[in-house]
Design an enzyme around this catalytic site. Structure first.
Site, PDB file in Angstrom:
ATOM      1  CB  SER A  47      84.020  45.045  85.378  1.00  0.00           C
ATOM      2  OG  SER A  47      83.096  44.094  85.870  1.00  0.00           O
ATOM      3  CE  LYS A 100      81.219  42.865  82.202  1.00  0.00           C
ATOM      4  NZ  LYS A 100      82.424  43.493  82.813  1.00  0.00           N
TER       5      LYS A 100
END
Length: 344
Positions: free
Chosen positions: A123, A193
């Site tokens: 990701s 993230k």
């Protein structure tokens, strides 16, 4: 023959000295010479008590031991005992102590300073690859520092983000290594993230992008996955980020279940600042990927925080205008009153 006091010493060929004169001469030359009385007492087995010198060299009381003490020390004739040097402890006896200290330091570092995390997914490509080990700064949050735009952060699952992700059962070795920070914890559900917006910001992304923060477009070509669009396949916003929360997105926009996909949950897809473990500041492993993780330049562009800074200024201006007008009216009234008084 009784008048002859000097004779030859037996076997030496040297003349003997008269009684008393030899002792006096030797005593004058050598203070340690005991003299005739001492030698006579020694011969009879009765030694007279002599003063023992203390630390200053002065004689002490008869039969007493001075502060320096010479009992048990090596004398002029080599008498006395010698204290043996203490042998160093064997290495195998010190090894458990060294291991204990190392584990304690590792635990303290992991708890308060730095912790290693493993990247389990794609990701965050191309910034981070699956299997990379990153070091996370856990110290600055202790001093009240909050996540900032552009930082790569590790945070605990804020709630149901990883419900579909199975949690492997760690073995004993993994538990021990994760406890001291040498391995990431398999039991904790953590994510990594990039922070796009912070509390008070307004963030949005329409169509294929770009992502806008407080109306300013982000230039993300330097870090998003090649071929991805800024919104991926999930446009969103505009969204006002609540205080003490952040909006996060993965750099691989089309392969990241980030804030965009959890807007129906509590917080509208935002992450509480209290759930942030720390900022990932470097890739530590593998060696050929050693690098730092700086904040991209686009988050430093002028005006990105202008909306937040303008609000207090606008409020201050709005509050100042009535005060200025009120003071102006009072000043005009005083001038008029003074004029009327002078005319009368």
């Amino acid at each position: 023959m009784g008048d002859l006091a000097v004779g030859a010493r037996s076997g030496t060929g040297e003349p003997e000295e008269p009684e008393g004169r030899g002792d006096a001469a030797r005593a004058a030359a050598d203070p340690r010479w005991p003299g005739e009385a001492s030698r006579t007492a020694a011969a009879s087995g009765r030694m007279p008590a002599e003063p023992v010198a203390d630390a200053s060299g002065a004689p002490g009381p008869s039969g007493s031991v001075g502060s320096a003490g010479s009992v048990g020390s090596v004398g002029e004739e080599g008498s006395g005992s010698v204290k043996k040097a203490k042998k160093p402890r064997a290495f195998w006896k010190e090894l458990p102590i060294l291991i204990g200290i190392a584990l304690l330091l590792a635990l303290l570092i992991k708890t308060f300073l730095v912790q290693a995390f493993s990247i389990p997914s794609d990701s965050m490509q191309d910034t981070l690859q699956r299997g990379d080990r990153v070091l996370v700064d856990k110290l600055t949050p202790w001093f009240g520092s909050k996540p900032e735009r552009g930082e790569v952060v590790v945070f605990h699952d804020p709630g149901q983000w990883l419900n579909e992700t199975p949690t492997p059962e760690p073995n004993v070795v993994q538990k021990v290594l994760s406890f001291i920070g040498l391995m990431p914890s398999a039991e904790e559900k953590d994510l990594i993230k990039r922070v796009i917006a912070v509390g008070g910001d307004t963030v949005e992304c329409q169509g294929v992008g770009p992502v806008k923060v407080n109306g300013k477009a982000l230039k993300e070509d330097d870090y998003i996955f090649p071929g991805n669009t800024p919104c991926g396949d999930k446009p969103f916003g505009p969204i006002k980020i609540p205080k003490d929360r952040i909006w996060v997105m993965g750099d691989h926009r089309q392969d990241s279940q980030d804030s965009r996909y959890h807007q129906t949950l509590e917080g509208g897809g935002t992450v509480p600042v209290d759930d942030v473990v720390g900022r990932a500041f470097t890739i530590a492993w593998p060696v050929n990927r050693w690098t730092t993780l700086p904040v991209p330049d686009t988050f430093d562009q002028p005006g990105l925080s202008q909306a937040m800074g303008a609000a207090p200024a606008a409020l201050g201006l709005a509050g100042a205008v009535p005060i200025v007008l009120w003071r102006r009216r009072r000043m005009i009234a005083r001038v008029r009153k003074s004029a009327e008084s002078a005319g009368s």
